[in-house]
Design a protein around this motif. Structure first.
Motif, PDB file in Angstrom:
ATOM      1  N   SER A   1       0.841  -1.205   0.000  1.00 27.50           N
ATOM      2  CA  SER A   1       0.000   0.000   0.000  1.00 27.50           C
ATOM      3  C   SER A   1       0.876   1.255   0.000  1.00 27.50           C
ATOM      4  O   SER A   1       0.518   2.268  -0.591  1.00 27.50           O
ATOM      5  N   GLN A   2       2.082   1.166   0.611  1.00 27.75           N
ATOM      6  CA  GLN A   2       2.972   2.327   0.623  1.00 27.75           C
ATOM      7  C   GLN A   2       3.458   2.629  -0.806  1.00 27.75           C
ATOM      8  O   GLN A   2       3.452   3.767  -1.258  1.00 27.75           O
ATOM      9  N   ARG A   3       3.824   1.567  -1.528  1.00 30.67           N
ATOM     10  CA  ARG A   3       4.265   1.736  -2.921  1.00 30.67           C
ATOM     11  C   ARG A   3       3.129   2.369  -3.737  1.00 30.67           C
ATOM     12  O   ARG A   3       3.349   3.265  -4.537  1.00 30.67           O
ATOM     13  N   HIS A   4       1.900   1.914  -3.459  1.00 28.22           N
ATOM     14  CA  HIS A   4       0.725   2.426  -4.163  1.00 28.22           C
ATOM     15  C   HIS A   4       0.559   3.932  -3.900  1.00 28.22           C
ATOM     16  O   HIS A   4       0.426   4.729  -4.820  1.00 28.22           O
ATOM     17  N   HIS A   5       0.636   4.335  -2.605  1.00 32.21           N
ATOM     18  CA  HIS A   5       0.439   5.754  -2.257  1.00 32.21           C
ATOM     19  C   HIS A   5       1.553   6.614  -2.844  1.00 32.21           C
ATOM     20  O   HIS A   5       1.317   7.709  -3.330  1.00 32.21           O
ATOM     21  N   GLN A   6       2.811   6.090  -2.762  1.00 37.36           N
ATOM     22  CA  GLN A   6       3.928   6.902  -3.250  1.00 37.36           C
ATOM     23  C   GLN A   6       3.879   7.051  -4.760  1.00 37.36           C
ATOM     24  O   GLN A   6       4.259   8.083  -5.298  1.00 37.36           O
ATOM     25  N   SER A   7       3.416   6.007  -5.464  1.00 37.96           N
ATOM     26  CA  SER A   7       3.297   6.103  -6.930  1.00 37.96           C
ATOM     27  C   SER A   7       2.274   7.177  -7.278  1.00 37.96           C
ATOM     28  O   SER A   7       2.480   7.983  -8.196  1.00 37.96           O
ATOM     29  N   ILE A   8       1.146   7.176  -6.529  1.00 35.00           N
ATOM     30  CA  ILE A   8       0.100   8.170  -6.797  1.00 35.00           C
ATOM     31  C   ILE A   8       0.646   9.586  -6.554  1.00 35.00           C
ATOM     32  O   ILE A   8       0.451  10.498  -7.363  1.00 35.00           O
ATOM     33  N   GLU A   9       1.372   9.733  -5.448  1.00 37.69           N
ATOM     34  CA  GLU A   9       1.940  11.037  -5.075  1.00 37.69           C
ATOM     35  C   GLU A   9       2.877  11.553  -6.172  1.00 37.69           C
ATOM     36  O   GLU A   9       2.788  12.701  -6.623  1.00 37.69           O
ATOM     37  N   LEU A  10       3.805  10.678  -6.625  1.00 33.80           N
ATOM     38  CA  LEU A  10       4.768  11.074  -7.662  1.00 33.80           C
ATOM     39  C   LEU A  10       4.032  11.350  -8.977  1.00 33.80           C
ATOM     40  O   LEU A  10       4.320  12.330  -9.673  1.00 33.80           O
ATOM     41  N   GLY A  11       3.047  10.489  -9.312  1.00 29.16           N
ATOM     42  CA  GLY A  11       2.276  10.673 -10.544  1.00 29.16           C
ATOM     43  C   GLY A  11       1.579  12.026 -10.549  1.00 29.16           C
ATOM     44  O   GLY A  11       1.541  12.726 -11.563  1.00 29.16           O
ATOM     45  N   LYS A  12       1.059  12.410  -9.383  1.00 29.33           N
ATOM     46  CA  LYS A  12       0.338  13.688  -9.284  1.00 29.33           C
ATOM     47  C   LYS A  12       1.300  14.858  -9.530  1.00 29.33           C
ATOM     48  O   LYS A  12       0.983  15.811 -10.236  1.00 29.33           O
TER      49      LYS A  12
ATOM     50  N   MET B   1      -9.025   8.020 -11.460  1.00 25.77           N
ATOM     51  CA  MET B   1      -7.919   8.993 -11.489  1.00 25.77           C
ATOM     52  C   MET B   1      -6.713   8.453 -10.713  1.00 25.77           C
ATOM     53  O   MET B   1      -5.561   8.624 -11.114  1.00 25.77           O
ATOM     54  N   ASP B   2      -6.993   7.787  -9.571  1.00 25.36           N
ATOM     55  CA  ASP B   2      -5.886   7.218  -8.780  1.00 25.36           C
ATOM     56  C   ASP B   2      -5.095   6.209  -9.597  1.00 25.36           C
ATOM     57  O   ASP B   2      -3.861   6.169  -9.551  1.00 25.36           O
ATOM     58  N   ALA B   3      -5.820   5.350 -10.352  1.00 24.34           N
ATOM     59  CA  ALA B   3      -5.131   4.331 -11.163  1.00 24.34           C
ATOM     60  C   ALA B   3      -4.265   5.004 -12.222  1.00 24.34           C
ATOM     61  O   ALA B   3      -3.142   4.553 -12.510  1.00 24.34           O
ATOM     62  N   LEU B   4      -4.760   6.121 -12.782  1.00 24.53           N
ATOM     63  CA  LEU B   4      -3.988   6.847 -13.811  1.00 24.53           C
ATOM     64  C   LEU B   4      -2.722   7.449 -13.191  1.00 24.53           C
ATOM     65  O   LEU B   4      -1.619   7.305 -13.721  1.00 24.53           O
ATOM     66  N   LEU B   5      -2.895   8.100 -12.021  1.00 24.15           N
ATOM     67  CA  LEU B   5      -1.735   8.718 -11.354  1.00 24.15           C
ATOM     68  C   LEU B   5      -0.710   7.656 -10.960  1.00 24.15           C
ATOM     69  O   LEU B   5       0.499   7.866 -11.070  1.00 24.15           O
TER      70      LEU B   5
END
Length: 704
Positions: free
Chosen positions: A477-488, A522-526
Motif C-alpha cells: 500500500s505504501q508503494r501504491h500511495h507513493q506512486s500516486i503522489e509522484l504521478g500527481k 484517477m488514482d489508477a492513472l496517477l
C-alpha cells in the motif's frame, strides 16, 4: 457396519428425542438424494455420511453438526440447491453444509493455486462457524479409513494434503486423537514401504520392552500409593508417524527413539498434579532442562499438562505427563470437548474454543492482507507448524509465538500498529537487535516511534504468518500511495504547460483524462504515471487546447524537486551515483518510477531518441539523507593505509559502505571506496581531508 439404529442409540445418551428425530430426518433425506450413487468400494454412497455422523457422535457434537454430516455431500453431488436444504432443515444447517461443500473441491484439484483458494474459503467458512471444520475433519477421517479403493497417485495426493493441512489443523484445534489417526493413515498411504518397515520394527521393539515398562509402571504406582495419591498410570505408546518425524528431524536412529519410555499419569485435580510431580521427582532423578509446565501456561491449542523427564534405573530416560481427567479429555478431543462439556444454558466459548476462535480471527486478518491465495497458504502453513515459544509482555501477559520468532513477530502479535511503528526492543530489560530469536520465558518490551515504518529487510527474519502478511501488505500500500503522489506531481508539472492546475480540474476534465487513457479511476492513472508506465506529457496533451497543441513542448514549467533518498518511487541511478549539488535529470522507467541520473551520465545518451521519457528535476534546497558515491584513491602501498583512510572518512561524518582493493604493482595500489555523503560540499571536504595523507597520490570520483 454402522446403522441408523446404532447411531440413534449412541445419540440417546446425550441428545433430546426431538433432536435425534431431526438427525434421522436428515439421514432419510440424504438417502433419497444419493439414491443410485455408489462409492469406489462398491457400497451405497449413504454409508459415508452415516460413518461421518458416527465419528462426530463419538465427540458428542450437537445435532446440527450431525445433520450437516448427513447432508454434507448433497449440494455438491446431487444438484439440490442450498435454499432447498435451508427450507427443510433451517438456515444454520444449510450454512454448515455449504461451508463443508466449498472445502470438498480440494479433492480433485492438484494445482497449488486452486488448493490455496479453497483453503481461503475454508478460513471464511470457519470464521462463520467453527463446526464446519469439525465436520470436514470427520469427513476426511472416514475418507482416509476407506482409501483402499483409490488409484495410487490419488491416494498419495489425498495423503499429502492430509499431512500438510488437515492433521496440523486438528492439532491446532487440540484434537489429538483425530490428528494421530490422520497422520498414521496419511503416512501409510504416502510412504507404504517406510510405514510397513517401521511398523514391523515397532512390533519387535514393543515385545522386548514389555517387562521394563511393567517394572517402571509398578514402581511409580507404589510410590503414589505411599503418598496416598489416587492416580491412573498408563504406559504411553509412541505412534508411527511421530517416530518417523523424530528420526528425520532429529537425525536419530529408531533404537535411540525407542530407548525412551513414556507414561501418562491422570489424577483428580490440579493440586494433585503438582503433588505427583514431587513424588516422581523423589522416585527418579529429573533432567533439569526438560521440565515444562503447560498447566500454568497452556499451549496455543488449549493443551494442559505437566511434562518432565526422569532418569530411571540403568540410565533409562522416562518421559512423564501429568494431568487431570478434564485436561486429558481436552488433549484428546480439543475444541470438540467444548461440546462434550457444554450445557445448553452456557454458550460462552471456553478455553480451547476461545483459542480456536482467536486463531480463526487471525486467519481472517491474514487473508485480508495477503496479495494472493498462494501467499496466504504459505503464511498459514507457517502458523500451522508452531513449536511455540512463550514470552511475556512488560505487564506479565503471556504471548505465544512460533519457534525462532523475533521481537518484530512479538510486536505484530501485540498489534499491527505496534509492529509498523517498532524501532527497537528490550529483551529482559536489555537493548537487543530486532532480529534476535526469542527464548521462552523472556520479557520483551517494544520501543515504538510515531513516524516509523516497517523495513522490507524484516521479511528476511520474521517467522510468524501475521508479521509476514502485515509487512507485505504495508509495503504494497505504501508503494501504491507513493506512486500516486509522484504521478500527481509529474502530471501537475506537465499540465502547467497548458496553464492548467491539477487541483482545479473540473469533473468533465477528469472524466476526459480517465476515458482518454482508458483507466478505471484517477488514482489508477496517477499510479500508472508514478510507476513510469505512462508519460505525464502525453496524458496532459489530452487536455491541451487546440491552439497550443503545436507549441506545447516549450517546457516553461518548474522542474520537479527531489528532497530525500526515501521515496519508494524515486531512485538514484547506480551507474553515475548523483548526489545533491550535481546537475541532474530524471528518466521515467516502467515499473520503477523516476530514476535520477547526472546530466553527464553516458547512459542518458542511449535515451536521447525518447525525449518524452526525460524529466526536468532539481534538488530541493532542503534536501536531506545519505547518498552513496564511489571514489577511487591511488596510494603508495604501506601497512595500515586502509585503516588510516577509514578513520579520516568516519571523522568527517561519512559511512563506508564498501571497500575494494586492486594492486597495480608492488609499490602502488588502487582503493575503490563506496561512501555515504550528504552533498557535493561534504564530498569535497572529505577528498580535501584524504589528500593530506602523505601516501595518497591521487583521488577521483568514479563515474560510470
Amino acid at each position: 457396519m454402522h446403522t441408523l439404529d446404532s447411531l440413534g442409540h449412541r445419540l440417546s445418551s446425550y441428545l433430546e428425542p426431538q433432536q435425534i428425530h431431526r438427525v434421522k430426518r436428515a439421514y432419510f433425506y440424504a438417502e433419497q438424494a444419493h439414491e443410485g450413487q455408489m462409492r469406489r468400494s462398491g457400497e451405497a454412497y449413504i454409508t459415508h455420511p452415516l460413518a461421518v455422523a458416527n465419528i462426530l457422535a463419538g465427540m458428542h457434537m450437537d445435532h446440527q453438526s450431525l445433520m450437516a454430516a448427513m447432508l454434507h455431500d448433497v449440494i455438491e453431488d446431487t444438484g439440490i440447491p442450498k435454499e432447498a436444504l435451508s427450507e427443510q432443515f433451517g438456515e444454520t444447517v444449510a450454512e454448515l453444509v455449504d461451508g463443508v461443500s466449498k472445502l470438498t473441491q480440494f479433492e480433485f484439484e492438484s494445482q497449488a493455486q486452486k488448493q490455496a483458494e479453497n483453503f481461503q474459503k475454508m478460513a471464511m467458512a470457519m470464521a462463520k462457524d467453527i463446526r464446519v471444520i469439525l465436520v470436514k475433519l470427520a469427513d476426511r477421517l472416514h475418507n482416509m479409513r476407506t482409501l483402499g479403493a483409490l488409484k495410487p497417485e490419488k491416494k498419495r495426493r489425498i495423503a499429502k494434503e492430509t499431512l500438510e493441512i488437515y492433521a496440523p489443523i486438528a492439532q491446532r484445534l487440540g484434537m489429538n486423537n483425530i490428528r494421530l489417526e490422520l497422520e498414521d493413515r496419511g503416512f501409510a498411504a504416502m510412504y507404504p514401504f517406510r510405514s510397513s518397515r517401521l511398523r514391523a520394527a515397532l512390533k519387535v521393539a514393543r515385545g522386548n520392552r514389555t517387562e521394563l515398562v511393567e517394572n517402571i509402571q509398578s514402581a511409580i504406582e507404589s510410590r503414589l500409593e505411599r503418598e496416598n495419591i489416587h492416580a491412573l498410570v498408563i504406559g504411553r505408546e509412541k505412534h508411527l508417524f511421530s517416530i518417523y518425524q523424530k528420526m528425520r528431524q532429529k537425525k536419530k536412529s529408531f533404537k535411540e527413539i525407542m530407548d525412551v519410555y513414556a507414561f501418562r499419569i491422570i489424577v483428580e485435580d490440579v493440586d494433585t498434579c503438582y503433588r505427583v510431580l514431587g513424588a516422581v521427582h523423589n522416585l527418579y532423578k529429573p533432567v533439569i532442562t526438560e521440565f515444562k509446565d503447560y498447566i500454568a501456561i497452556p499451549k496455543a491449542n488449549g493443551y494442559q499438562s505437566l511434562h518432565t523427564v526422569l532418569v530411571g534405573m540403568h540410565g533409562v530416560p522416562i518421559e512423564v505427563q501429568i494431568r487431570t481427567k478434564e485436561m486429558d479429555e481436552m488433549a484428546n478431543s480439543g475444541i470438540a470437548a467444548h461440546w462434550l462439556y457444554k450445557s445448553d444454558s452456557d454458550d460462552a466459548p471456553t478455553g480451547s474454543h476461545a483459542r480456536a476462535r482467536q486463531w480463526v480471527q487471525g486467519l481472517l486478518e491474514m487473508q485480508q492482507n495477503a496479495g494472493s491465495s498462494l501467499e496466504f497458504i504459505e503464511n498459514v502453513k507457517i502458523d500451522l507448524f508452531p513449536d511455540e515459544v512463550y514470552v511475556f509482555t512488560p505487564k506479565g501477559k503471556i504471548v505465544e509465538l512460533p519457534a525462532g520468532a523475533t521481537a518484530v513477530d512479538f510486536a505484530y502479535n501485540v498489534h499491527t500498529d505496534v509492529g509498523h511503528r517498532c524501532v527497537a526492543c528490550r529483551i529482559n530489560d536489555r537493548l537487543a537487535p530486532l532480529s534476535q530469536p526469542l527464548q521462552s520465558g523472556q520479557k520483551v518490551k517494544i520501543i515504538t516511534s510515531p513516524g516509523a515504518q516497517p523495513n522490507p529487510n524484516w521479511l528476511n527474519f520474521v517467522t510468524s504468518g501475521k508479521a509476514r502478511s502485515s509487512i507485505r501488505h504495508f509495503l504494497k500500500s505504501q508503494r501504491h500511495h507513493q506512486s500516486i503522489e509522484l504521478g500527481k506531481r509529474m502530471l501537475g508539472r506537465a499540465l502547467q504547460n497548458y496553464q492548467l492546475d491539477i487541483d482545479k480540474l473540473t469533473e468533465e476534465q477528469l472524466d476526459k483524462l480517465t476515458t482518454g487513457t482508458n483507466t478505471p479511476s484517477m488514482d489508477a492513472l496517477l499510479e500508472d504515471i508514478g510507476l513510469g508506465n505512462r508519460i505525464a506529457v502525453a496524458v496532459a496533451k489530452i487536455l491541451a487546447p487546440e491552439s497550443t497543441e503545436e507549441g506545447g513542448t516549450t517546457n516553461i514549467y518548474s522542474p520537479l524537486m527531489i528532497d530525500s533518498t526515501d521515496g519508494l518511487m524515486i531512485s538514484f541511478a547506480r551507474c553515475c551515483r548523483p548526489i545533491p549539488g550535481d546537475p541532474i535529470v530524471g528518466h521515467i522507467s516502467a515499473g520503477k518510477g523516476l530514476v535520477i541520473h547526472q546530466e553527464t551520465c553516458r547512459n542518458l545518451a542511449d535515451l536521447s531518441d525518447q525525449p518524452e521519457k526525460i524529466s526536468q528535476v532539481n534538488w530541493a534546497p532542503t534536501v536531506t539523507g545519505e547518498f552513496p558515491v564511489d571514489i577511487r584513491v591511488e596510494v603508495e602501498s604501506e601497512r595500515g593505509i586502509i585503516a588510516t583512510l577509514a578513520t579520516r572518512i568516519s571523522e568527517m561524518g561519512a559511512n563506508i559502505e564498501q571497500i575494494h582493493v586492486d594492486e597495480r604493482d608492488a609499490h602502488n595500489s588502487v582503493i575503490n571506496l563506496s561512501i555515504g555523503v550528504h552533498n557535493r560540499i561534504h564530498l569535497a571536504n572529505i577528498i580535501r581531508r584524504l589528500k593530506t595523507i602523505h601516501a595518497v597520490i591521487r583521488i577521483t570520483r568514479s563515474k560510470n
